[in-house]
Design a protein around this motif. Sequence first.
Motif, PDB file in Angstrom:
ATOM      1  N   ALA A 133       0.857  -1.183   0.000  1.00 15.81           N
ATOM      2  CA  ALA A 133       0.000   0.000   0.000  1.00 15.81           C
ATOM      3  C   ALA A 133       0.894   1.234   0.000  1.00 15.81           C
ATOM      4  O   ALA A 133       1.830   1.325   0.811  1.00 15.81           O
ATOM      5  CB  ALA A 133      -0.921   0.003   1.215  1.00 15.81           C
ATOM      6  N   TYR A 134       0.614   2.152  -0.909  1.00 17.69           N
ATOM      7  CA  TYR A 134       1.431   3.360  -1.043  1.00 17.69           C
ATOM      8  C   TYR A 134       0.518   4.580  -1.145  1.00 17.69           C
ATOM      9  O   TYR A 134      -0.501   4.550  -1.836  1.00 17.69           O
ATOM     10  CB  TYR A 134       2.301   3.271  -2.295  1.00 17.69           C
ATOM     11  CG  TYR A 134       2.889   4.597  -2.722  1.00 17.69           C
ATOM     12  CD1 TYR A 134       4.068   5.079  -2.144  1.00 17.69           C
ATOM     13  CD2 TYR A 134       2.267   5.381  -3.695  1.00 17.69           C
ATOM     14  CE1 TYR A 134       4.605   6.299  -2.517  1.00 17.69           C
ATOM     15  CE2 TYR A 134       2.805   6.601  -4.071  1.00 17.69           C
ATOM     16  CZ  TYR A 134       3.960   7.062  -3.485  1.00 17.69           C
ATOM     17  OH  TYR A 134       4.490   8.270  -3.843  1.00 17.69           O
ATOM     18  N   GLU A 135       0.893   5.638  -0.424  1.00 16.32           N
ATOM     19  CA  GLU A 135       0.149   6.884  -0.510  1.00 16.32           C
ATOM     20  C   GLU A 135       1.053   8.044  -0.128  1.00 16.32           C
ATOM     21  O   GLU A 135       1.616   8.083   0.975  1.00 16.32           O
ATOM     22  CB  GLU A 135      -1.090   6.857   0.396  1.00 16.32           C
ATOM     23  CG  GLU A 135      -1.965   8.090   0.265  1.00 16.32           C
ATOM     24  CD  GLU A 135      -3.275   7.982   1.041  1.00 16.32           C
ATOM     25  OE1 GLU A 135      -4.125   8.895   0.900  1.00 16.32           O
ATOM     26  OE2 GLU A 135      -3.444   6.986   1.772  1.00 16.32           O
ATOM     27  N   ASN A 136       1.213   8.960  -1.068  1.00 20.75           N
ATOM     28  CA  ASN A 136       1.892  10.236  -0.810  1.00 20.75           C
ATOM     29  C   ASN A 136       3.250  10.078  -0.128  1.00 20.75           C
ATOM     30  O   ASN A 136       3.550  10.710   0.883  1.00 20.75           O
ATOM     31  CB  ASN A 136       0.997  11.154   0.035  1.00 20.75           C
ATOM     32  CG  ASN A 136      -0.327  11.437  -0.642  1.00 20.75           C
ATOM     33  OD1 ASN A 136      -0.441  11.329  -1.861  1.00 20.75           O
ATOM     34  ND2 ASN A 136      -1.338  11.784   0.138  1.00 20.75           N
ATOM     35  N   GLY A 137       4.080   9.199  -0.693  1.00 15.34           N
ATOM     36  CA  GLY A 137       5.453   9.075  -0.221  1.00 15.34           C
ATOM     37  C   GLY A 137       5.672   8.073   0.894  1.00 15.34           C
ATOM     38  O   GLY A 137       6.816   7.784   1.240  1.00 15.34           O
ATOM     39  N   ARG A 138       4.607   7.545   1.481  1.00 12.91           N
ATOM     40  CA  ARG A 138       4.733   6.549   2.537  1.00 12.91           C
ATOM     41  C   ARG A 138       4.213   5.216   2.021  1.00 12.91           C
ATOM     42  O   ARG A 138       3.378   5.170   1.111  1.00 12.91           O
ATOM     43  CB  ARG A 138       3.943   6.944   3.803  1.00 12.91           C
ATOM     44  CG  ARG A 138       4.071   8.391   4.232  1.00 12.91           C
ATOM     45  CD  ARG A 138       5.505   8.835   4.409  1.00 12.91           C
ATOM     46  NE  ARG A 138       6.236   8.012   5.352  1.00 12.91           N
ATOM     47  CZ  ARG A 138       7.561   8.082   5.516  1.00 12.91           C
ATOM     48  NH1 ARG A 138       8.278   8.915   4.770  1.00 12.91           N
ATOM     49  NH2 ARG A 138       8.164   7.325   6.400  1.00 12.91           N
ATOM     50  N   GLY A 139       4.682   4.135   2.622  1.00  6.66           N
ATOM     51  CA  GLY A 139       4.239   2.841   2.146  1.00  6.66           C
ATOM     52  C   GLY A 139       4.288   1.779   3.223  1.00  6.66           C
ATOM     53  O   GLY A 139       4.894   1.967   4.286  1.00  6.66           O
ATOM     54  N   SER A 140       3.658   0.662   2.930  1.00  6.98           N
ATOM     55  CA  SER A 140       3.691  -0.487   3.848  1.00  6.98           C
ATOM     56  C   SER A 140       3.723  -1.766   3.028  1.00  6.98           C
ATOM     57  O   SER A 140       3.265  -1.804   1.879  1.00  6.98           O
ATOM     58  CB  SER A 140       2.488  -0.494   4.784  1.00  6.98           C
ATOM     59  OG  SER A 140       1.278  -0.681   4.060  1.00  6.98           O
ATOM     60  N   LEU A 141       4.265  -2.803   3.649  1.00 11.47           N
ATOM     61  CA  LEU A 141       4.305  -4.138   3.053  1.00 11.47           C
ATOM     62  C   LEU A 141       3.731  -5.125   4.045  1.00 11.47           C
ATOM     63  O   LEU A 141       4.284  -5.327   5.127  1.00 11.47           O
ATOM     64  CB  LEU A 141       5.745  -4.536   2.696  1.00 11.47           C
ATOM     65  CG  LEU A 141       5.952  -5.996   2.271  1.00 11.47           C
ATOM     66  CD1 LEU A 141       5.213  -6.288   0.965  1.00 11.47           C
ATOM     67  CD2 LEU A 141       7.444  -6.325   2.144  1.00 11.47           C
ATOM     68  N   GLU A 142       2.595  -5.713   3.675  1.00 11.94           N
ATOM     69  CA  GLU A 142       1.998  -6.774   4.475  1.00 11.94           C
ATOM     70  C   GLU A 142       2.377  -8.109   3.840  1.00 11.94           C
ATOM     71  O   GLU A 142       2.242  -8.280   2.624  1.00 11.94           O
ATOM     72  CB  GLU A 142       0.494  -6.623   4.521  1.00 11.94           C
ATOM     73  CG  GLU A 142      -0.238  -7.744   5.250  1.00 11.94           C
ATOM     74  CD  GLU A 142      -1.741  -7.634   5.109  1.00 11.94           C
ATOM     75  OE1 GLU A 142      -2.334  -8.494   4.418  1.00 11.94           O
ATOM     76  OE2 GLU A 142      -2.314  -6.681   5.672  1.00 11.94           O
ATOM     77  N   MET A 143       2.853  -9.042   4.640  1.00 12.24           N
ATOM     78  CA  MET A 143       3.205 -10.365   4.138  1.00 12.24           C
ATOM     79  C   MET A 143       2.403 -11.434   4.854  1.00 12.24           C
ATOM     80  O   MET A 143       2.308 -11.422   6.089  1.00 12.24           O
ATOM     81  CB  MET A 143       4.702 -10.633   4.327  1.00 12.24           C
ATOM     82  CG  MET A 143       5.595  -9.699   3.538  1.00 12.24           C
ATOM     83  SD  MET A 143       7.363 -10.125   3.653  1.00 12.24           S
ATOM     84  CE  MET A 143       7.671  -9.911   5.421  1.00 12.24           C
ATOM     85  N   ALA A 144       1.818 -12.329   4.078  1.00 17.71           N
ATOM     86  CA  ALA A 144       1.092 -13.465   4.626  1.00 17.71           C
ATOM     87  C   ALA A 144       1.884 -14.729   4.322  1.00 17.71           C
ATOM     88  O   ALA A 144       2.241 -14.982   3.166  1.00 17.71           O
ATOM     89  CB  ALA A 144      -0.303 -13.559   4.032  1.00 17.71           C
ATOM     90  N   PHE A 145       2.160 -15.512   5.332  1.00 18.91           N
ATOM     91  CA  PHE A 145       2.930 -16.737   5.177  1.00 18.91           C
ATOM     92  C   PHE A 145       1.997 -17.885   4.828  1.00 18.91           C
ATOM     93  O   PHE A 145       1.696 -18.743   5.659  1.00 18.91           O
ATOM     94  CB  PHE A 145       3.733 -17.040   6.441  1.00 18.91           C
ATOM     95  CG  PHE A 145       4.899 -16.109   6.660  1.00 18.91           C
ATOM     96  CD1 PHE A 145       5.070 -14.953   5.931  1.00 18.91           C
ATOM     97  CD2 PHE A 145       5.865 -16.414   7.619  1.00 18.91           C
ATOM     98  CE1 PHE A 145       6.154 -14.109   6.127  1.00 18.91           C
ATOM     99  CE2 PHE A 145       6.950 -15.577   7.837  1.00 18.91           C
ATOM    100  CZ  PHE A 145       7.083 -14.412   7.079  1.00 18.91           C
ATOM    101  N   VAL A 146       1.523 -17.882   3.598  1.00 10.97           N
ATOM    102  CA  VAL A 146       0.577 -18.895   3.132  1.00 10.97           C
ATOM    103  C   VAL A 146       1.072 -19.441   1.797  1.00 10.97           C
ATOM    104  O   VAL A 146       1.923 -18.869   1.146  1.00 10.97           O
ATOM    105  CB  VAL A 146      -0.832 -18.300   2.975  1.00 10.97           C
ATOM    106  CG1 VAL A 146      -1.399 -17.892   4.321  1.00 10.97           C
ATOM    107  CG2 VAL A 146      -0.834 -17.108   2.011  1.00 10.97           C
TER     108      VAL A 146
END
Length: 347
Positions: free
Chosen positions: A334-347
Amino acid sequence: MNNRSIRYPQPLAQGDMIGVAAPSSGVGESLYHYLEESKRNMERLGFDVLESPSLRHNIKCVSASKEERAEEMNEFFRNPNIQAIIPPWGGEFLMDILPLLDWEALKTLPPKWVMGYSDISTFLFAYTLITGTASAHGTNYVDLRSNALDPVTARWIDVLQTKYGGQITQSSSTHYQSAWKPESPGFNLDTPSRWKQLGHSEDADTAVSFSGRLIGGCMDTISSLIGTPYAPVQSYLDQYCADEGTIWYLESCEMNAGDIYRHLWQMKQAGWFAGVKGFMFGRPAGYSDTADFNFTDALSSALGDLDVPVLYDVDLGHVPPQLTFVNGALGKVAYENGRGSLEMAFV
């Protein structure tokens, strides 16, 4: 549907043993204090440490002969007391050991976390593609010698302690390190961070999200595997990514803009980006423009016709800090206005 499921190592737990092997460069005597500082921190966290015989040697860019380095990795995988392998750092010639590793054993032995970046991603990439086992592209052993890690780097342990079926989310940094100061433990995060989206001005109000199975590494080294038995990308895409597609995370060290374009062009022509849902590129290290052709020109020229999101200046690779990316995990960015996140699912 996918034909197989990714294998995930058991979560790292207090009392576990971490093997420190040097499948690429070793550590010379003048830098032994790095190893001692990292070992103290690992023990403070509750882990035991076992060093490989060649760790404290380094001649002509490698810790030992390719035969010795390969056998030390084979032995660490066979050793039931070792739960994770974290090399001291990268190097130049890890590819030499790939033909000498016991791949049939690596497919059937209990999976172990292997974590690192730079030339270590050469092994991580091949290990996940060939065996279907998750691997962790993240900080190296000697960079864990600081008593107070920054919030991004510190998440390495949370990632390696995530269970099969679990999820973990990491967020972008507020600052990055503009220059290396190896004499000081930890990173000197002195410059504000901002992730960027290709095709949008740096200050534009933009948002994008995408998901897929993670795969990637250091372009300088993994691209050398194209056309060899150690990069069965198409098989990986068919067996594990048919439903979800992929997120490619990539970074570079010592490449100029022209180099980056050529490497991405070759990967694309080799079919690596079939089914891609989005890209994440780290801040390039040792970088220079090629005449009037720059980093974003390289990305646009190579990937612009794929019509998927391309994020760059992400926390990844040789310009710290970096998120811990798990090859094989199902990622959501997910990215918005210069910031971001990474969600990881171990599946």
